[in-house]
Write an enzyme that holds these catalytic residues in place. Structure first.
Site, mmCIF file in Angstrom:
data_model
loop_
_atom_site.group_PDB
_atom_site.id
_atom_site.type_symbol
_atom_site.label_atom_id
_atom_site.label_comp_id
_atom_site.label_asym_id
_atom_site.label_seq_id
_atom_site.Cartn_x
_atom_site.Cartn_y
_atom_site.Cartn_z
ATOM 1 N N SER A 183 0.821 -1.209 0.000
ATOM 2 C CA SER A 183 0.000 0.000 0.000
ATOM 3 C C SER A 183 0.858 1.264 0.000
ATOM 4 O O SER A 183 1.688 1.438 -0.871
ATOM 5 C CB SER A 183 -0.969 -0.043 1.177
ATOM 6 O OG SER A 183 -1.936 0.968 1.031
ATOM 7 N N ASP A 213 -2.626 6.283 -4.065
ATOM 8 C CA ASP A 213 -1.491 5.604 -3.442
ATOM 9 C C ASP A 213 -1.076 4.433 -4.345
ATOM 10 O O ASP A 213 -1.719 4.191 -5.371
ATOM 11 C CB ASP A 213 -1.833 5.199 -1.992
ATOM 12 C CG ASP A 213 -2.782 4.019 -1.902
ATOM 13 O OD1 ASP A 213 -3.607 3.867 -2.825
ATOM 14 O OD2 ASP A 213 -2.713 3.261 -0.916
ATOM 15 N N ASP A 241 -1.398 1.276 -4.514
ATOM 16 C CA ASP A 241 -2.347 0.219 -4.888
ATOM 17 C C ASP A 241 -3.757 0.767 -5.113
ATOM 18 O O ASP A 241 -4.720 -0.005 -5.223
ATOM 19 C CB ASP A 241 -2.331 -0.939 -3.884
ATOM 20 C CG ASP A 241 -2.901 -0.563 -2.536
ATOM 21 O OD1 ASP A 241 -2.684 0.581 -2.099
ATOM 22 O OD2 ASP A 241 -3.573 -1.408 -1.916
ATOM 23 N N ASP A 254 -6.218 2.342 -3.655
ATOM 24 C CA ASP A 254 -7.460 2.301 -2.880
ATOM 25 C C ASP A 254 -7.695 3.619 -2.146
ATOM 26 O O ASP A 254 -8.769 3.840 -1.590
ATOM 27 C CB ASP A 254 -7.525 1.095 -1.916
ATOM 28 C CG ASP A 254 -6.307 0.949 -1.049
ATOM 29 O OD1 ASP A 254 -5.482 1.880 -1.006
ATOM 30 O OD2 ASP A 254 -6.168 -0.111 -0.406
HETATM 31 MG MG MG Z 1 -3.519 1.456 -0.347
#
Ligand code: MG
Length: 450
Positions: free
Chosen positions: A97, A240, A242, A244
């Site tokens: 992340s 970010d 990834d 999300d």
């Molecule tokens: Mg993330």
């Protein structure tokens, strides 16, 4: 000391210092035992170590007899979304992340296309030390590499019922996009171009090296905010690694403020649909104010995507999320999704008719300050329990640490599971008031530790 951390969302560590091949095999085979014989969907966020981690994870799953669908470098929400599409028994996202380059992690997902529940995680931990059986050559799993995953997700987001695709295309938003060279680089430019935006890209290289600290908080975005102004963009969109978390920047190069991502999304969805809202206990009160305008209820869950989703299903919420820029829309899937957040924002801005800073101005104004205090020799749980006693006559919620709601502010104390610290989050109308209350609570905490 090894950096390996095991939490409810999976395992995380520094590559070469905790997150090593043996550990990855151990967790992956336990996960396979948990899932059984089904197909597993895999995606990674693009960081350099992703290739090493993914090779081991896929190899282990094939050896266990699981078929694997490798979606390539994809956002976490794309993997969540595709588990049902591929009729899979689960999914693994290889992503740390918002953590820097040296970290990586396995995020373990269940067959519903959601993060594992705490109970499911416990089952996996119990399977860790069981001896594993691997298949013979003729019973190994099969590997399918699929580019369809990204397209499935993209197309479904673009055909969301609240979106007037033609009207957005005609509006030709001028957008500055920053994907920190993560998985967003593989899908966000395409999403915005499909929406007819004029896209100015920074940090959208597919080289897997984050050029700055990847957490999308204002102190890491000074260059990005400046670039918004330099290019006369109407909006800055930052995700970010990834994808999300969605963070927005106004046309003045100022933070839209991450808490406002969910607030404006809630306002937009409630203007279209009747229903209730779920956010976590650390999320701004602005969501409650907005929901009130529409006669909707706000339910609070413990912090963490799995907890928000669990509550959303319980109360059949139409939207949910977290204050750190996470928007969850069940109409697409039960997971934080910056693609969904992006299209909702553009449609909202279009209908609003003003600028991003005017949209920000139209939302309820609050200020959050965050702090933490070391509990040293004291057990953080004991300290929080004593706080509960001290404030038991107030309006409290004890589902995740202690949240206390007062008329003019709220405070949320959360003990860490891994360190001897208590986090303290305070929100008030003005920054100086939030800081004043923070001081008061720090004094209260210190007195409890005398
Ligand atoms: Mg993330």
């Amino acid at each position: 000391m090894s950096t390996l951390m095991v939490s409810v969302s999976g395992i995380r560590g520094i590559v070469g210092d905790g997150l090593d091949p043996q550990t990855l095999v151990k967790y992956t085979q336990a996960y396979s035992n948990f899932c059984g014989e089904g197909k597993i969907v895999i995606g990674s966020d693009g960081r350099i170590s992703g290739t090493m981690v993914k090779s081991i994870v896929i190899g282990t799953l094939l050896a266990k007899g699981n078929d694997v669908v490798d979606l390539g470098i994809t956002p976490t929400p794309t993997v969540l979304y595709n588990i049902k599409k591929f009729n899979a028994a689960g999914g693994i996202v290889i992503s740390a992340s918002h953590n820097p380059n040296e970290w990586n992690a396995l995020k373990l997902l269940n067959s519903d296309g959601e993060f594992m529940t705490p109970e499911q995680n416990k089952e996996i931990l119990e399977l860790l030390d069981k001896p594993s059986q691997f298949k013979s050559w003729d019973k190994l799993g099969k590997l399918e590499v699929s580019e369809a995953g990204l397209m499935n997700h993209l197309n479904d987001v673009l055909s969301l019922k609240y979106i007037d695709f033609g009207a957005i295309r005609k509006r030709k938003f001028r957008v500055l996009l920053d994907c920190v060279n993560g998985a967003g680089s593989y899908i966000m430019p395409k999403l915005l171009e499909e929406l007819g935006c004029e896209v100015i890209k920074i940090n959208c290289e597919k080289n897997g090296i984050f050029p700055r600290l990847p957490e999308p908080i204002p102190e890491n975005l000074t260059e990005t905010m400046k670039t918004v102004i330099d290019n006369n963009a109407e909006i800055g969109i930052v995700v970010d690694p990834d994808v999300d978390r969605l963070v927005l920047i106004t046309e003045r190069g100022e933070p839209f403020i991450e808490e406002n991502t969910i607030t404006q999304a809630v306002k937009f969805i409630l203007s279209k649909e009747k229903g209730d809202v779920v956010v976590n206990l650390s999320t701004t009160r602005a969501v409650d104010d907005v929901a009130k305008e529409f006669g909707a209820k706000v339910f609070r869950s413990p912090v963490g995507e799995a907890n928000v989703v669990k509550k959303m299903k319980e109360v059949n919420a139409v939207i949910g999320g977290e204050g750190s820029g996470g928007v969850i829309l069940p109409a697409i899937h039960y997971g934080r999704d910056a693609l969904v957040g992006t299209v909702l924002t553009l449609q909202h801005l279009l209908e609003f008719g003003g600028t991003m800073s005017e949209l920000k101005e139209s939302l309820p104004k609050y200020n959050i300050v965050k702090g933490k205090i070391e509990t040293k020799d004291h057990n953080p749980d004991d300290i929080v329990n004593r706080l509960m006693e001290k404030y038991h006559n107030e309006k409290i919620n004890t589902e995740d640490g202690l949240r206390i709601d007062f008329d003019d502010h709220w405070v949320h104390f959360r003990q860490s599971n891994t360190e001897p610290i208590i986090r303290c989050i305070v929100e008030a109308d003005k920054k100086e008031n939030a800081e004043k209350y923070m001081k008061k609570y720090f004094t209260a905490l210190s007195e409890l530790m005398l």
